[in-house]
Design an enzyme around this catalytic site. Structure first.
Site, PDB file in Angstrom:
ATOM      1  N   GLU A 209       0.851  -1.181   0.000  1.00  0.00           N
ATOM      2  CA  GLU A 209       0.000   0.000   0.000  1.00  0.00           C
ATOM      3  C   GLU A 209       0.888   1.233   0.000  1.00  0.00           C
ATOM      4  O   GLU A 209       2.107   1.139   0.121  1.00  0.00           O
ATOM      5  CB  GLU A 209      -0.951   0.001   1.198  1.00  0.00           C
ATOM      6  N   HIS A 247      -4.093   3.604   8.349  1.00  0.00           N
ATOM      7  CA  HIS A 247      -2.831   3.068   8.873  1.00  0.00           C
ATOM      8  C   HIS A 247      -1.842   4.208   9.113  1.00  0.00           C
ATOM      9  O   HIS A 247      -1.719   5.106   8.281  1.00  0.00           O
ATOM     10  CB  HIS A 247      -2.190   2.107   7.860  1.00  0.00           C
TER      11      HIS A 247
END
Lengths: 323, 376
Positions: A209, A247
């Site tokens: 990611e 995150h």
């Protein structure tokens, strides 16, 4: 075979009497994970689902022979919990907790390394080797025993990809969620190395990611060392720069860490990147088909030198032994 | 979390670094008073959480208090990259002999703090790095040992040939490192660090970003949060235990897990539409969280459809379904809602949704396509 966790894994659950700790300890037990102990200071001597609870990890290691720990304690206490586990001689520490300060993690990382232990996480779903052991919080039923290794920075996105693999009949050797924080104990390269050496893994899925440059580093490593096919997916193509996408580690800063950069780096070394999570299963199917063809060719070559029948019987015998 | 320049300077002062005298103001009258008190030419500096304030005209020099008062009237209310100026820092203007750069960040790959210095201060450091990388010197710090004296002096010597100035810079760097560690920084930057003609060293600008994960043990830093600088809905989401980022599209997304939420946005884009937001409802999702999430998304008039993408693990599909039913009854949403449920208690979740006539699918792609269709 598998990586990091297997039938030899003996788990101590740090924070076993807490809300998350107790729920997932039970789930792991149900899966067949060898949970040998729990730790909650002040609750030593109690039992949880038949598992002895100790005051310290040291006792859990000495009395219950734990070699792996899974941590469910709040961020305030999780750094201490990691040090305690490593000092007690635990070889593999899986830290599920989200919200550990990055500056603390710098020290934790250095210390764990110095002690020769392995830390997975923090802020991760853990590790599962389907059919052998689950040290984590992932939903077990979506997994299927097989020969594809999966490594990912995410939780539920990993489930999505595993689900797509399993639906296509592609099983997994081990699935490792390395965590979504900027500083984590085990990175892509550590997992790629382990999968590359694991005889039970034929091919690898890497789910990345935005944020940092771990995927780019991994691409270089794969080109140099990894002999098995790798397919990938990168989340966050649509993420705006400068914003933390859930995150702590998922942030595009100063123009680096974009999905486009990562995809480019991976494509450059010949790793196909799926447009959608489900596309991973298609890419893996292709990769495995190629692998099969290659193996068949090799076999055909070999069989011209050896007697076909003789080879078949010996192969059957070894297969039986393994079972 | 970001803090303002004036707040970063307060921290600098606390840790022994020299910053010009000054104070923060919210009205032109206050600006005049502060400038009057300083009694020298001043800089009037807009306080917003974005870079490039100078280029945007948000930093101005004023000869005296009256000029400062006049100038601040132009700066207040100014829009800088989408941020409205509500506060300005009025600070003594100092004579500049040289400008340098000092910055500290965490190097994710090396897993160590890294200190960067450059004698080319006062300009965009990313530009320096791109055009003249030889003008930047970097040094990693062992997190177990902390910054050593020799390291600080090596860095200082890269900035100044003169040993006295190099030592002064080294001292500044050591203090900045202590500040960085003490506040759980993710970035600490002085640009420029200046010397005056009489050989003093001052931080003319100051920037500190904080690691959100460290805030639980830094109440004094948490108190510096400026809610006016943060998106109203992002703050509302944070207070409700949700992680939300507003985007410009028309498809509202409610997802469990950050990675899956990003992948959902990407899938929306893949099928030709734009996501309206990033929203992660987190692990254990009680019905109330779902109501809050829907409320935040419905506040955006661009939203033409809402999609739920739930992969149950710790999150139970029945919990989310209950939340959707409650939210639909309470909020009576004016846009269509489509749902994907897979994983823990999926069947129960589907049944619950029947109550509000929603049929959940089990495919992520399907739910995205359906949402786009209904939004069109």
């Amino acid at each position: 075979m598998a990586i990091f966790v297997s039938k030899k894994t003996k788990v101590v659950v740090q924070g076993i009497t807490g809300r998350d700790g107790s729920f997932h300890a039970k789930q792991m037990l149900d899966y067949g994970t060898n949970v040998v102990a729990g730790v909650t200071p002040g609750k030593g001597g109690e039992k949880f689902e038949g598992v002895p609870v100790f005051n310290t990890v040291d006792e859990a290691v000495k009395e219950a022979k734990a070699n792996t720990s899974i941590i469910f304690v709040p961020p305030k206490f999780s750094v201490d919990a990691i040090y305690e586990a490593v000092d007690a001689g635990i070889e593999l520490v899986v830290c599920i907790t989200e919200g550990v300060p990055a500056i603390d993690m710098l020290k934790v990382y250095a210390y764990v390394k110095q002690k020769g232990a392995r830390l997975i996480g923090p802020n991760c779903p853990g590790v599962i080797s389907p059919g052998l052991s689950k040290v984590g919080i992932m939903p077990a039923p979506i997994h299927k025993k097989g020969k594809v290794g999966v490594v990912s920075r995410s939780g539920t996105l990993t489930y999505e990809v595993v689900y797509a693999l399993t639906n296509k009949g592609i099983g997994q050797s081990s699935v490792v969620g390395i965590g979504g924080d900027p500083i984590i104990g085990t990175n892509f390269i550590d997992c790629l190395e382990a999968f590359n050496e694991d005889s039970g893994t034929d091919a690898i899925v890497m789910i990345g990611e935005i944020g940092g440059t771990d995927e780019e580093e991994a691409a270089k490593y794969i080109k140099k060392y990894v002999k098995k096919p790798v397919v990938s997916f990168i989340a966050g193509r649509t993420a705006p720069p400068g914003k933390r996408m859930g995150h702590a580690g998922a942030i595009i800063s100063g123009g680096t860490g974009t999905a486009a950069d990562k995809i480019k780096a991976l494509n450059k070394v010949g790793i196909p990147v799926a447009d959608l999570p489900s596309g991973i299963a298609d890419l893996m199917e292709e990769a495995l088909a190629k692998l099969k063809k290659k193996a068949a060719k090799k076999k055909a070559k070999k069989s011209t030198t050896k007697k076909k029948a003789a080879k078949k019987t010996t192969k059957k015998k070894t297969a039986k032994k393994k079972r | 979390m970001k803090i303002h320049e004036y707040q970063a300077k307060e921290l600098f002062k606390k840790f022994g670094m020299l910053v010009p005298e000054g104070d923060v103001a919210t009205t032109p009258e206050q600006v005049g008073q502060i400038a009057d008190k300083i009694g020298k030419p001043v800089m009037v500096k807009s306080q917003v959480h974005v870079g490039g304030r100078g280029k945007a005209g948000g930093i101005k020099y004023a000869e005296n208090a009256h000029a400062a008062w006049e100038i601040s009237k132009q700066i207040f209310g100014m829009d800088i990259k989408g941020c409205t100026v509500r506060k300005v820092l009025v600070t003594e203007a100092v004579d500049i002999a040289s400008e340098s750069y000092i910055g500290i960040i965490i190097d994710r790959a090396a897993k160590k703090p890294v200190i960067m210095v450059s004698p080319a201060g006062g300009v965009d450091i990313e530009e320096v790095a791109a055009k003249t990388p030889e003008k930047i010197f970097k040094m990693h710090v062992d997190p177990m040992l902390g910054l050593q004296n020799y390291q600080a002096l090596t860095l200082g010597s890269f900035l100044f040939k003169d040993m006295k100035m190099a030592r002064l810079a080294a001292d500044f760097i050591k203090k900045l490192y202590i500040t960085f560690m003490h506040v759980d920084g993710s970035l600490a930057e002085v640009n420029p660090l200046i010397t005056t003609p009489d050989g003093q060293m001052w931080a003319i600008d100051a920037k500190i970003n904080i690691d959100d994960n460290g805030l639980f043990r830094r109440p004094e830093i948490e108190a510096m949060r400026d809610p006016e600088e943060e998106d109203k809905y992002e703050t509302q989401a944070k207070n409700a235990g949700l992680s939300f980022v507003k985007l410009d599209g028309s498809i509202g997304c409610i997802v469990n897990g950050a990675g899956l939420a990003m992948a959902t946005m990407d899938t929306v884009k893949h099928f030709g539409a734009e996501p309206a937001n990033f929203l992660d409802i987190g692990g254990s999702s009680n019905p109330e969280k779902v109501v809050n999430a829907m409320n935040i998304i419905l506040a955006d008039p661009n939203v033409k459809a809402i999609l739920f993408n739930i992969f149950g693990g710790i999150t139970r599909c029945d919990d989310v379904a209950n939340g959707i039913v409650t939210a639909v009854k309470q909020l009576n949403p004016p846009v269509p809602i489509v749902v994907r449920l897979t994983g823990t208690n999926e069947e129960a979740g589907r049944e619950i949704l029947q109550e509000v006539d929603i049929t959940a699918t089990s495919s992520m792609e399907e739910v995205v396509k359906r949402a786009i269709e209904l939004a069109a």
